[in-house]
Design an enzyme around this catalytic site. Structure first.
Site, PDB file in Angstrom:
ATOM      1  N   GLY A   1       0.803  -1.216   0.000  1.00 18.31           N
ATOM      2  CA  GLY A   1       0.000   0.000   0.000  1.00 18.31           C
ATOM      3  C   GLY A   1       0.830   1.258   0.000  1.00 18.31           C
ATOM      4  N   ALA A   2       0.407   2.202   0.826  1.00 20.53           N
ATOM      5  CA  ALA A   2       1.169   3.424   1.033  1.00 20.53           C
ATOM      6  C   ALA A   2       1.076   3.733   2.514  1.00 20.53           C
ATOM      7  CB  ALA A   2       0.569   4.561   0.208  1.00 20.53           C
TER       8      ALA A   2
ATOM      9  N   GLU B   1      -2.203  10.416   1.672  1.00 21.36           N
ATOM     10  CA  GLU B   1      -1.054  10.263   2.574  1.00 21.36           C
ATOM     11  C   GLU B   1      -0.530  11.612   3.054  1.00 21.36           C
ATOM     12  OE1 GLU B   1      -0.523   7.374   3.698  1.00 21.36           O
ATOM     13  OE2 GLU B   1      -1.725   6.319   2.194  1.00 21.36           O
TER      14      GLU B   1
HETATM   15 ZN    ZN Z   1      -4.416   6.461   5.476  1.00 19.18          ZN
END
Ligand code: ZN
Length: 889
Positions: free
Chosen positions: A291-292, A328
C-alpha cells in the site's frame, strides 16, 4: 472455542456500554493500552547496522526517559528482538532482570532499586531479523531498470505495532517522543528516514548516516528505506520535496513531484498550520508491502502508486497516484502532527485522510468526478486488487461495526483497517461538511489542529472543535453515526402536498437486526429548482413542508448523504419521468439506491433495470460504470445458474450501444473519462462473452506484440485481461514472457493480472503456481491467488491450491494480509456449502485474529446464496417481458 466466544462477546458488550456514554477528550492517563504510564520516553537515539547477506541487523539505542512516580520496573515493547545488554544511568542490569513476554510483546526490566522521579538514561543493545514480510525491517528483491540485474533494497513498515521489531520502544501512539536514527549502509546506497541527513561518514563496512532528530511523534510513524536509490527534487515554501525510487526510475516520479507541490500548498492553507518538517520524501518501493504509509516526512508507496511513465502508464494510474498522494499527505497533519490516542479512534486518521484527500483531488481535478467515483466505488484499479465489499454494503450486514470500535490490543488494531473505518468515515465527514458548510467546517478543523498539534486526540476533541466553529451540537449529531453500527433508510410517502418521512435501519441479509435511529442531516430539492433545502431529521418520523402537488421531489441531493431513500411508487414514477432534468450525481444516486433496495429484498430487480432503460441517452462514465459494476456482480453471482446466458445477452444489449458510441479508437480532444469508460466497457463486454470485443482484443494484442505503440496505455490492462481470459497455452506463455521481461511494476501487474484470468483450468493452475515463485513482489504474490479466484471462474482451484500451500503463502504477507487472505478467496462463491467449509477450516487452521474476516466472508457467501435464488427468476421474468431488442438505445 465456544468459551472464548462468550467472553469476547461480554468484552464487546461492556466496551459498547462504556463508549455509548460518550467519549472523553484526550488525556494521556486514561488512554487504553498495555504499557504503564509512569515511565515515558522523551528522546531516542537509535543506531542500526543491517547485514544484508545474513538478513539480520544489530542495534543500539539510548532513550532519555522520565519517571513521574518512583517505580521498580520499566515496561516497554519488543517483538522478535534478542536483547544483548541493558543499563540505566550507566549501571548494567543482570541478565535475569530482563524478562521477555513474547505473547504480549512486552519487555520488563526489574530494577534493583526504586527509580527516582525524574529523567534517566536507558541504554539497550539488541539483534533482529530482516524478513520479506512488510513488518518491521524488510528486504525487497527487484530487477533493476535498464540492466535487469537482481538487486535488494531495505524498507520498514511499522503501523500499527511493528516498530518494536526494529528497535525497543514504547510502541503505543500516545507515547510520543523525538527519534534520532543512525544507520550503516553500503557506500553506494542512499538511505532515507523521516528527517534530512545530519552527517554522513565512511566506516569500514560502508558509510554511517545520521539523520536529524524528529519532532515529538508516535513510534509507528518512523521510517527507514535504503538501497541503490535515486531522487528528483523541488522546493516549496522552504520544504524540500523529493521523489525517491530505485536507480533508473526516479524520472517517472515527475508527476508525483508536481502533484505533491500542489497538494502541499493546498493543505498549508486548509489546515492553517504550515507543513512542519524540513523535508517531504515520497518513496517508491518495489515490494515489501503493497500500500502506502504516511510515515512523517518519508511516505512509502508501492511503486505503481507513485511512478508514472508517460509512455506506458494509463490515465487510471495517474488518477490513483494523485489520490493516494493526497490521502497520505493529508495524514502529515491529520495523523502525524495530531495523532489518534488509541486504535479505537483509527477512523479519525483514516476517515479524515480519505475525505481530505478526495476533497483535494476533486478541487484540482474536476474532470475526474472524484466524489461520484467514491459513491459508486469506482476504483480505477478495481481490476488489480482483491475486491473488497463496498462500505455501505458492508455496513448493512450483521458483521458491521461502529466507526469507533473498541480495540483491546494491537492485533485487533490490524483488523480495524477496513472499509467502515476508511469509507464510512469519509462518507460521514462529507455529509457533515455539507451540513455545516465548507467554511465553518474548515474553521473547526483549523481549531482542532491548532489545539492538538504535536499531541494526540480523540473523536470528542474533533466534535468539540467543530461545535465551537459552528454553534451546532456536532457531538450529538455524530454520536449515532460513529458510535453505533449501520445507517438508515429514509422512506418517503406522499399524499398530495403532504410528504411524510420515516427512518429505519437499512440492512441486507440481517433479519432481526437491532432497531437503531439516527439524527439525519437531510437534503432535498424540487426538480427544476436550483435551491437545495436541508433539515436535521431528529426522530423516527418527519415531514417535508411546502412541496406543490404537481412538483417532483428528490431526497439526498447529489448523493452526499450516507443514507438510502425509498420512494412510494407514485413518487418514484414521477422521478423516472423527470430523469432528464436530474444531474449526473442525482441519477447515479438513484442507481445506487435502487440496486441496494434489490439486494435488501425491498424491491424486485425490475426497479433497477427499468431505471436503466429510462436513463437519458449518453455515455457518462459514472452512470455507465455503476451499471458495469452491478452487471459484473450479477454475472459472477449467476455462475451455474440457468438464467446466466440470458442475463449476459441482456447485459450486452445494454452496454454495447454505449461502447459503439465511444468506439475503439481515442477521439481527438475527448474527455479523459471517455478513455476510462472505453477501457471499462472492453473489460466488461469481454467478460460477458461479446465475441466481437473478444476478437477485437486478440487482434490488438497481436499488433501490440509487433508494435507496442499501437495500443494506447489506457486500454492495455483491459485488452490484456480479455486476451488472458480466452488464452490458449501459446498466448498465455507470451503474456508470461512479457511479464517476466518488464521492469515496470505497473506493466508487470497488467500482464500477471491477465494470466490469472485464464478460463482454461490448466492455465489457471499455472497462474497459481506463480504465487510461490519470486516473479512478483512479495506483497503481490498473494493477490495473484485472489485474482485467480475472482477472474478465472475457478475459485475452487484457488482454494485447493491455497490449502496445500498455506504456510508458504502466508510467509509472504503482513499481519493484515494474513487475516484477510483465506476468507478473501471465498467471497466470490454463492454456495452455502462453501461458507461451512470456510468455518470448519478457520476453526482449526486460522489464527483467532482472522475471526472477523472469516465472519464477514461467511456472511457474504450466505447472502449470495440467498440472493442468487431470488435474482435468477426475477431476471428471467424481466428479460422475457422486456425482450432483448426493445431497448430504446
Ligand atoms: Zn491512510
Amino acid at each position: 472455542m465456544a468459551e472464548m466466544r462468550v467472553s469476547a462477546a461480554l468484552i464487546v458488550l461492556f466496551a459498547l456500554l462504556t463508549t455509548m456514554n460518550g467519549e472523553k477528550p484526550y488525556s494521556f492517563e486514561t488512554t487504553p493500552g498495555k504499557l504503564p504510564k509512569q515511565v515515558v520516553p522523551l528522546e531516542y537515539s537509535i543506531r542500526i547496522v543491517p547485514n544484508v547477506a545474513k538478513l539480520t541487523f544489530t542495534g543500539t539505542e539510548t532513550v532519555k526517559i522520565t519517571a513521574s512516580n518512583a517505580v521498580r520496573e520499566i515496561v516497554l515493547n519488543s517483538a522478535e528482538l534478542e536483547i544483548v545488554k541493558a543499563s540505566i544511568d550507566g549501571v548494567q542490569f543482570a541478565s535475569d532482570a530482563i524478562k521477555v513476554d513474547p505473547d504480549n510483546e512486552l519487555l520488563t526490566i526489574a530494577l534493583p532499586n526504586e527509580l527516582a522521579v525524574g529523567e534517566h538514561s536507558l541504554a539497550l543493545e539488541f539483534n533482529g531479523k530482516i524478513t520479506q514480510k512488510g513488518r518491521g525491517l524488510y528486504y525487497m528483491p527487484y530487477q533493476e531498470q535498464g540492466t535487469g540485474a537482481k538487486k535488494i533494497a531495505l524498507g520498514t513498515q511499522f503501523e500499527p505495532s511493528d516498530a518494536r521489531r526494529f528497535f525497543l520502544c514504547w510502541d503505543e501512539p500516545s507515547f510520543r517522543a523525538r527519534f534520532q536514527v543512525t544507520a550503516v549502509v553500503p557506500q553506494n546506497w542512499l538511505a532515507v528516514s523521516n528527517m534530512p541527513v545530519e552527517y554522513e561518514h565512511k566506516v569500514e563496512i560502508g558509510k554511517e548516516v545520521r539523520f536529524q532528530p524528529t519532532p515529538s511523534m508516535s513510534s509507528y510513524l518512523n521510517v527507514f528505506v535504503a538501497g541503490e536509490l535515486e531522487a528528483i527534487e523541488t522546493k516549496v515554501a522552504g520544504t524540500q520535496i523529493r521523489v525517491i525510487a530505485t536507480k533508473g526510475k526516479a524520472e517517472w516520479g515527475r508527476y508525483a513531484l508536481e502533484s505533491t507541490a500542489q497538494i502541499l500548498q493546498y493543505y498549508d492553507d486548509y489546515f492553517g498550520v504550515r507543513y512542519p518538517l524540513p523535508q517531504l520524501d515520497q518513496i517508491a518501493i518495489p515490494g515489501g508491502f503493497g500500500g502506502a504509509m504516511e510515515n512523517w516526512g518519508g511516505i512509502t508507496y508501492y511503486e505503481s502508486t507513485l511512478l508514472f511513465d508517460p509512455k506506458k502508464s494509463s490515465a487510471a494510474t495517474r488518477q490513483r497516484i494523485y489520490e493516494v498522494i493526497a490521502h497520505e499527505t493529508a495524514h502529515q497533519w491529520f495523523g502525524d502532527l495530531v495523532t489518534m490516542a488509541w486504535w479505537d479512534n483509527l477512523w479519525l486518521n483514516e476517515g479524515f485522510a480519505s475525505w481530505m484527500g478526495s476533497k483535494c483531488s476533486a478541487h484540482f481535478n474536476p474532470d475526474w468526478e472524484v466524489w461520484l467515483a467514491k459513491n459508486i466505488q469506482r476504483d480505477p484499479t478495481r481490476r488489480s486488487g482483491i475486491a473488497k465489499e463496498v462500505a455501505m454494503e458492508g455496513d448493512a450486514t450483521s458483521t458491521t461495526h461502529a466507526i469507533q470500535q473498541p480495540v483491546a490490543n494491537e492485533s485487533e488494531a490490524n483488523s480495524a483497517f477496513d472499509d467502515i473505518t476508511y469509507r464510512k468515515g469519509q462518507s460521514f465527514l462529507r455529509m457533515l461538511e455539507s451540513f455545516l458548510g465548507e467554511n465553518v467546517f474548515r474553521d473547526g478543523i483549523r481549531r482542532y489542529i491548532a489545539a492538538h498539534k504535536y499531541s494526540n486526540s480523540t473523536t470528542a476533541d474533533l466534535w468539540n472543535a467543530l461545535s465551537e466553529a459552528s454553534n451546532e451540537p456536532v457531538g450529538e449529531i455524530a454520536a449515532a453515526w460513529t458510535e453505533q453500527p449501520g445507517f438508515p433508510i429514509v422512506i418517503l410517502k406522499r399524499d398530495g402536498d403532504k410528504i411524510s418521512l420515516s427512518q429505519e435501519r437499512f440492512t441486507v441479509n440481517f433479519p432481526n437486526a437491532p432497531a437503531l435511529e439516527w439524527k439525519i442531516p437531510l437534503t432535498y430539492f424540487i426538480v427544476g429548482e436550483k435551491k437545495i433545502e436541508s433539515r436535521l431529521m431528529n426522530g423516527k418520523i418527519d415531514n417535508v413542508p411546502n412541496v406543490p402537488t404537481d412538483r417532483v421531489i428528490k431526497l439526498n441531493a447529489n448523493g452526499t448523504g450516507n443514507y438510502r431513500v425509498q420512494y412510494d411508487s407514485a413518487s418514484w414514477k414521477a422521478l423516472l419521468g423527470a430523469l432528464p432534468k436530474l444531474n449526473l450525481a442525482d441519477r447515479v444516486n438513484l442507481l445506487c439506491d435502487s440496486w441496494a433496495l434489490v439486494q435488501a429484498n425491498r424491491a424486485n430487480v425490475s426497479l433497477y433495470l427499468e431505471l436503466i432503460d429510462k436513463l437519458p441517452r449518453g455515455h457518462e462514465l459514472a452512470e455507465r460504470d455503476q451499471i458495469v459494476n452491478v452487471f459484473d456482480y450479477i454475472n459472477r453471482l449467476l455462475v451455474g445458474n440457468p438464467a446466466r446466458e440470458k442475463f449476459q445477452a441482456c447485459a450486452r444489449s445494454i452496454l454495447r450501444p454505449t461502447f459503439d458510441e465511444v468506439g475503439w479508437e481515442p477521439k481527438k480532444n475527448e474527455s479523459p473519462r471517455d478513455s476510462l469508460l472505453r477501457a471499462s466497457l472492453i473489460a466488461a463486454l469481454g467478460d460477458l462473452n461479446d465475441q466481437e470485443i473478444v476478437s477485437g482484443c486478440k487482434k490488438r494484442f497481436e499488433k501490440f506484440i509487433v508494435d507496442p505503440a499501437s495500443l494506447a496505455p489506457d486500454l492495455r490492462a483491459s485488452v490484456f485481461m480479455v486476451v488472458g481470459q480466452n488464452a490458449d497455452e501459446a498466448t498465455w506463455n507470451k503474456l508470461h514472457e512479457l511479464g517476466l521481461k518488464t521492469t515496470s511494476i505497473e506493466e508487470k501487474q497488467n500482464y500477471y493480472d491477465a494470466l490469472t484470468a485464464a478460463r482454461d483450468p490448466k492455465l489457471a493452475e499455472n497462474a497459481l503456481q506463480i504465487s510461490l515463485t519470486d516473479e512478483l513482489p512479495t506483497s503481490r504474490a498473494l493477490h495473484n491467488v485472489g485474482k485467480v479466484a475472482r477472474y478465472s471462474g475457478h475459485p475452487d482451484l484457488a482454494w485447493e491450491f491455497s490449502k496445500a500451500n498455506m504456510k508458504a503463502l502466508l510467509e509472504k504477507t503482513d499481519a493484515l494480509g494474513a487475516n484477510i487472505f483465506a476468507p478473501s478467496l471465498f467471497v466470490f462463491s454463492s454456495e452455502k456449502s462453501r461458507a461451512d467449509e470456510l468455518n470448519t477450516y478457520a476453526k482449526s487452521n486460522l489464527p483467532a485474529t482472522s475471526a472477523k474476516e472469516v465472519a464477514k466472508a461467511v456472511d457474504e457467501v450466505e447472502f449470495r446464496a440467498e440472493f442468487k435464488q431470488r435474482l435468477g427468476p426475477q431476471l428471467t421474468a424481466w428479460i422475457e417481458q422486456r425482450g432483448l431488442v426493445s431497448s430504446s438505445r
